[in-house]
Design an enzyme around this catalytic site. Sequence first.
Site, PDB file in Angstrom:
ATOM      1  CE  LYS A  22     -20.344 -15.897  16.731  1.00 36.47           C
ATOM      2  NZ  LYS A  22     -19.854 -15.464  18.050  1.00 36.47           N
ATOM      3  NE  ARG A  97     -14.649 -18.960  21.926  1.00 33.78           N
ATOM      4  CZ  ARG A  97     -15.081 -18.122  20.986  1.00 33.78           C
ATOM      5  NH1 ARG A  97     -15.449 -18.595  19.822  1.00 33.78           N
ATOM      6  NH2 ARG A  97     -15.136 -16.824  21.216  1.00 33.78           N
ATOM      7  NE  ARG A 134     -14.770  -8.294  10.518  1.00 33.15           N
ATOM      8  CZ  ARG A 134     -15.186  -9.201  11.407  1.00 33.15           C
ATOM      9  NH1 ARG A 134     -14.414  -9.544  12.407  1.00 33.15           N
ATOM     10  NH2 ARG A 134     -16.367  -9.761  11.287  1.00 33.15           N
ATOM     11  NE  ARG A 162      -8.739  -6.939  11.897  1.00 30.15           N
ATOM     12  CZ  ARG A 162      -9.010  -7.740  12.925  1.00 30.15           C
ATOM     13  NH1 ARG A 162     -10.169  -7.693  13.504  1.00 30.15           N
ATOM     14  NH2 ARG A 162      -8.103  -8.580  13.340  1.00 30.15           N
ATOM     15  NE  ARG A 173      -9.694 -14.343  12.489  1.00 34.13           N
ATOM     16  CZ  ARG A 173     -10.381 -13.232  12.279  1.00 34.13           C
ATOM     17  NH1 ARG A 173      -9.986 -12.364  11.374  1.00 34.13           N
ATOM     18  NH2 ARG A 173     -11.460 -12.978  12.987  1.00 34.13           N
TER      19      ARG A 173
END
Length: 224
Positions: A22, A97, A134, A162, A173
Amino acid sequence: MSLQQGAPALNVVMLGPPGAGKGTQAERLARTRGLPKISTGDILREAVHDGTPLGLAAKATMEAGNLVPDDVMIGIVGERLGRDDARRGFVLDGFPRTVQQAAALDRIMDGRGPLVVLDIVVPEEVLVRRLATRRICSECGVNAAVEWTGACQRCGGPLVARTDDGVGIVRERLKVYHRQTQPLVDYYSTRPSFRQINGNQPPDVVTRSVDDALAAAMTKDVAL
Ligand SMILES: [Zn+2]
């Protein structure tokens, strides 16, 4: 679509889970259309940095481990959307959100032309794979975009994996994201200006899908 005089403003909200790309798509869209990319994270960081009353309040809230309340976020975004550079449109990333924020945005948008909502959709297994592998920049800490190879495109620093994104954490998440965002998708999904984008494609193909979706939404909804 160009932004000459008289063209309707291009007001875009981007939705999508972590790992959907995004941020990359919002950045590209803003750049190619000459619109400000408005991220609540950036605004908050800026307000904290400048030590404004808003920034200080937000900082205290975040340091206590709490989410910045809806009315504060709504105030921040309303102020930002009132600036001159957002009159021809904007790309919102990270707001709204909640349904309450979405309803407030509708009030802010009254008389400002249609609001196009793009929801970037990627299968969970693909997101898990992307997020668990990632990388971040070891110099400036920015998240590496999927297409970055070798070095950070912001500062040139080396990219490293990471370490905190184990598969279990990633799934949690994503679960949190979907629990929070589903009411928002329900809120927008009956509108003709709501479009889902297949984010499980190479970034350039996703960018073309975004362009097509915008063209279709704008043709249909100019009167909204
Ligand atoms: Zn960097």
